[in-house]
Scaffold this motif. Structure first.
Motif, PDB file in Angstrom:
ATOM      1  N   LYS A  10      27.278 -44.789 -77.515  1.00 13.04           N
ATOM      2  CA  LYS A  10      27.449 -44.006 -78.752  1.00 13.04           C
ATOM      3  C   LYS A  10      28.170 -42.695 -78.460  1.00 13.04           C
ATOM      4  CE  LYS A  10      23.497 -45.911 -81.181  1.00 13.04           C
ATOM      5  NZ  LYS A  10      22.141 -45.677 -81.658  1.00 13.04           N
ATOM      6  N   TYR A  11      27.820 -42.038 -77.365  1.00 14.24           N
ATOM      7  CA  TYR A  11      28.503 -40.796 -76.996  1.00 14.24           C
ATOM      8  C   TYR A  11      29.972 -41.060 -76.655  1.00 14.24           C
ATOM      9  CZ  TYR A  11      24.394 -37.772 -76.897  1.00 14.24           C
ATOM     10  OH  TYR A  11      23.290 -37.022 -77.237  1.00 14.24           O
ATOM     11  N   VAL A  12      30.240 -42.155 -75.958  1.00 14.49           N
ATOM     12  CA  VAL A  12      31.620 -42.497 -75.620  1.00 14.49           C
ATOM     13  C   VAL A  12      32.419 -42.774 -76.899  1.00 14.49           C
ATOM     14  CG1 VAL A  12      33.087 -44.224 -74.506  1.00 14.49           C
ATOM     15  CG2 VAL A  12      31.106 -43.311 -73.292  1.00 14.49           C
ATOM     16  N   LYS A  13      31.806 -43.484 -77.838  1.00  9.96           N
ATOM     17  CA  LYS A  13      32.485 -43.746 -79.114  1.00  9.96           C
ATOM     18  C   LYS A  13      32.701 -42.460 -79.904  1.00  9.96           C
ATOM     19  CE  LYS A  13      31.063 -48.533 -79.484  1.00  9.96           C
ATOM     20  NZ  LYS A  13      30.179 -49.496 -80.125  1.00  9.96           N
ATOM     21  N   LEU A  14      31.760 -41.530 -79.826  1.00 11.57           N
ATOM     22  CA  LEU A  14      31.932 -40.230 -80.471  1.00 11.57           C
ATOM     23  C   LEU A  14      33.122 -39.489 -79.856  1.00 11.57           C
ATOM     24  CD1 LEU A  14      30.996 -38.008 -82.417  1.00 11.57           C
ATOM     25  CD2 LEU A  14      29.392 -37.252 -80.633  1.00 11.57           C
ATOM     26  N   PHE A  15      33.224 -39.538 -78.534  1.00  5.11           N
ATOM     27  CA  PHE A  15      34.365 -38.939 -77.846  1.00  5.11           C
ATOM     28  C   PHE A  15      35.674 -39.541 -78.361  1.00  5.11           C
ATOM     29  CE2 PHE A  15      37.362 -39.232 -74.210  1.00  5.11           C
ATOM     30  CZ  PHE A  15      37.623 -37.873 -74.030  1.00  5.11           C
ATOM     31  N   GLY A  16      35.710 -40.862 -78.504  1.00  5.73           N
ATOM     32  CA  GLY A  16      36.900 -41.533 -79.012  1.00  5.73           C
ATOM     33  C   GLY A  16      37.188 -41.185 -80.456  1.00  5.73           C
ATOM     34  N   ALA A  17      36.141 -41.094 -81.270  1.00  4.80           N
ATOM     35  CA  ALA A  17      36.328 -40.751 -82.691  1.00  4.80           C
ATOM     36  C   ALA A  17      36.902 -39.344 -82.834  1.00  4.80           C
ATOM     37  CB  ALA A  17      35.007 -40.867 -83.437  1.00  4.80           C
ATOM     38  N   ILE A  18      36.403 -38.422 -82.049  1.00  9.35           N
ATOM     39  CA  ILE A  18      36.936 -37.054 -82.102  1.00  9.35           C
ATOM     40  C   ILE A  18      38.384 -37.051 -81.621  1.00  9.35           C
ATOM     41  CG2 ILE A  18      36.722 -34.702 -81.202  1.00  9.35           C
ATOM     42  CD1 ILE A  18      33.660 -35.213 -81.085  1.00  9.35           C
ATOM     43  N   GLY A  19      38.683 -37.868 -80.611  1.00  9.91           N
ATOM     44  CA  GLY A  19      40.062 -37.995 -80.146  1.00  9.91           C
ATOM     45  C   GLY A  19      40.979 -38.509 -81.242  1.00  9.91           C
ATOM     46  N   ALA A  20      40.487 -39.454 -82.032  1.00 13.61           N
ATOM     47  CA  ALA A  20      41.273 -39.973 -83.157  1.00 13.61           C
ATOM     48  C   ALA A  20      41.487 -38.890 -84.210  1.00 13.61           C
ATOM     49  CB  ALA A  20      40.576 -41.189 -83.769  1.00 13.61           C
ATOM     50  N   VAL A  21      40.455 -38.080 -84.450  1.00 15.84           N
ATOM     51  CA  VAL A  21      40.577 -36.969 -85.405  1.00 15.84           C
ATOM     52  C   VAL A  21      41.615 -35.961 -84.910  1.00 15.84           C
ATOM     53  CG1 VAL A  21      39.356 -34.988 -86.397  1.00 15.84           C
ATOM     54  CG2 VAL A  21      38.279 -37.246 -86.393  1.00 15.84           C
ATOM     55  N   VAL A  22      41.597 -35.696 -83.622  1.00 12.25           N
ATOM     56  CA  VAL A  22      42.573 -34.757 -83.041  1.00 12.25           C
ATOM     57  C   VAL A  22      43.992 -35.280 -83.276  1.00 12.25           C
ATOM     58  CG1 VAL A  22      43.484 -33.823 -80.873  1.00 12.25           C
ATOM     59  CG2 VAL A  22      41.029 -33.759 -81.315  1.00 12.25           C
ATOM     60  N   LEU A  23      44.224 -36.548 -82.961  1.00  9.64           N
ATOM     61  CA  LEU A  23      45.568 -37.107 -83.154  1.00  9.64           C
ATOM     62  C   LEU A  23      45.968 -37.115 -84.619  1.00  9.64           C
ATOM     63  CD1 LEU A  23      45.744 -40.045 -80.607  1.00  9.64           C
ATOM     64  CD2 LEU A  23      47.013 -37.909 -80.579  1.00  9.64           C
ATOM     65  N   SER A 104      34.806 -32.759 -78.317  1.00  5.37           N
ATOM     66  CA  SER A 104      34.865 -34.028 -77.592  1.00  5.37           C
ATOM     67  C   SER A 104      34.254 -33.874 -76.200  1.00  5.37           C
ATOM     68  CB  SER A 104      36.296 -34.552 -77.504  1.00  5.37           C
ATOM     69  OG  SER A 104      37.085 -33.785 -76.622  1.00  5.37           O
ATOM     70  N   ALA A 105      34.447 -32.714 -75.599  1.00  4.84           N
ATOM     71  CA  ALA A 105      33.857 -32.461 -74.278  1.00  4.84           C
ATOM     72  C   ALA A 105      32.335 -32.482 -74.348  1.00  4.84           C
ATOM     73  CB  ALA A 105      34.354 -31.129 -73.721  1.00  4.84           C
ATOM     74  N   LEU A 106      31.768 -32.003 -75.451  1.00  3.67           N
ATOM     75  CA  LEU A 106      30.312 -32.025 -75.606  1.00  3.67           C
ATOM     76  C   LEU A 106      29.775 -33.457 -75.593  1.00  3.67           C
ATOM     77  CD1 LEU A 106      29.603 -29.246 -78.250  1.00  3.67           C
ATOM     78  CD2 LEU A 106      29.056 -29.233 -75.810  1.00  3.67           C
ATOM     79  N   ALA A 107      30.499 -34.373 -76.200  1.00  2.00           N
ATOM     80  CA  ALA A 107      30.073 -35.775 -76.179  1.00  2.00           C
ATOM     81  C   ALA A 107      30.037 -36.302 -74.750  1.00  2.00           C
ATOM     82  CB  ALA A 107      31.001 -36.621 -77.045  1.00  2.00           C
ATOM     83  N   LEU A 108      31.008 -35.893 -73.950  1.00  6.13           N
ATOM     84  CA  LEU A 108      31.033 -36.347 -72.563  1.00  6.13           C
ATOM     85  C   LEU A 108      29.946 -35.695 -71.723  1.00  6.13           C
ATOM     86  CD1 LEU A 108      34.818 -36.688 -71.742  1.00  6.13           C
ATOM     87  CD2 LEU A 108      33.154 -38.451 -72.315  1.00  6.13           C
ATOM     88  N   VAL A 109      29.554 -34.491 -72.076  1.00  7.51           N
ATOM     89  CA  VAL A 109      28.434 -33.861 -71.374  1.00  7.51           C
ATOM     90  C   VAL A 109      27.182 -34.713 -71.571  1.00  7.51           C
ATOM     91  CG1 VAL A 109      26.908 -31.840 -71.347  1.00  7.51           C
ATOM     92  CG2 VAL A 109      29.387 -31.527 -71.415  1.00  7.51           C
ATOM     93  N   GLY A 110      27.007 -35.229 -72.777  1.00 11.54           N
ATOM     94  CA  GLY A 110      25.889 -36.129 -73.035  1.00 11.54           C
ATOM     95  C   GLY A 110      25.936 -37.360 -72.151  1.00 11.54           C
ATOM     96  N   VAL A 111      27.119 -37.924 -71.967  1.00 12.62           N
ATOM     97  CA  VAL A 111      27.282 -39.089 -71.091  1.00 12.62           C
ATOM     98  C   VAL A 111      26.942 -38.714 -69.652  1.00 12.62           C
ATOM     99  CG1 VAL A 111      28.947 -40.736 -70.136  1.00 12.62           C
ATOM    100  CG2 VAL A 111      29.009 -40.171 -72.570  1.00 12.62           C
ATOM    101  N   ALA A 112      27.435 -37.562 -69.203  1.00 13.96           N
ATOM    102  CA  ALA A 112      27.171 -37.131 -67.831  1.00 13.96           C
ATOM    103  C   ALA A 112      25.678 -36.958 -67.580  1.00 13.96           C
ATOM    104  CB  ALA A 112      27.919 -35.829 -67.535  1.00 13.96           C
ATOM    105  N   VAL A 113      24.980 -36.379 -68.538  1.00 10.94           N
ATOM    106  CA  VAL A 113      23.537 -36.167 -68.381  1.00 10.94           C
ATOM    107  C   VAL A 113      22.800 -37.504 -68.392  1.00 10.94           C
ATOM    108  CG1 VAL A 113      21.494 -35.206 -69.517  1.00 10.94           C
ATOM    109  CG2 VAL A 113      23.560 -33.820 -69.293  1.00 10.94           C
ATOM    110  N   LEU A 114      23.103 -38.341 -69.361  1.00 13.44           N
ATOM    111  CA  LEU A 114      22.385 -39.618 -69.493  1.00 13.44           C
ATOM    112  C   LEU A 114      22.605 -40.549 -68.309  1.00 13.44           C
ATOM    113  CD1 LEU A 114      22.870 -40.374 -73.281  1.00 13.44           C
ATOM    114  CD2 LEU A 114      20.742 -39.770 -72.119  1.00 13.44           C
TER     115      LEU A 114
END
Length: 125
Positions: A10-23, A104-114
């Motif tokens: 879910k966090y990885v998908k959030l990272f991707g969704a934010i990336g899509a919003v950025v583009l 988007s970096a915050l979503a990846l912090v969640g992945v790193a912690v988990l």
């Protein structure tokens, strides 16, 4: 996919969704005549593409691949540092862009912690 990896996914998908919003935002800015530099396009595309790679590593790690889990941990740790570090360079990107990339970096912090929690490691033994 078990619950622990489900949350990581879910966090990885959030990272991707934010990336899509950025583009999409960069495209909207370019279409309306506002600043959209090559840096913004390229960085946005690279980080969006990275979300697919991270998803692939998540799926493989959930299936038991230690190599994929290690790569997922490494990327989820390094990417937020790189994203924020680049955003702090004065004049490189507009504030709105830095904020979206920071989210988007915050979503990846969640992945790193988990991916470093004992609950996730115990599902793999």
């Amino acid at each position: 996919m078990n619950d622990a990896f489900g949350t990581v996914d879910k966090y990885v998908k959030l990272f991707g969704a934010i990336g899509a919003v950025v583009l999409a935002t960069v495209a909207a800015m370019a279409l309306t005549g506002h600043e959209a530099t090559a840096f913004m396009w390229i960085r946005g595309m690279i980080l969006f593409a990275a979300s697919f790679l991270l998803h692939r590593y998540t799926v493989r790690a959930a299936r038991g691949s230690d190599r994929a889990l290690d790569r997922l941990r490494t990327l989820a740790t390094i990417l937020p540092i790189a994203i924020v570090g680049v955003d702090l360079v004065p004049g490189l990107c507009p504030p709105w862009y830095a904020v979206l990339q920071g989210l988007s970096a915050l979503a990846l912090v969640g992945v790193a912690v988990l991916t470093r929690r004992p609950a996730l490691r115990s599902t793999r033994d």
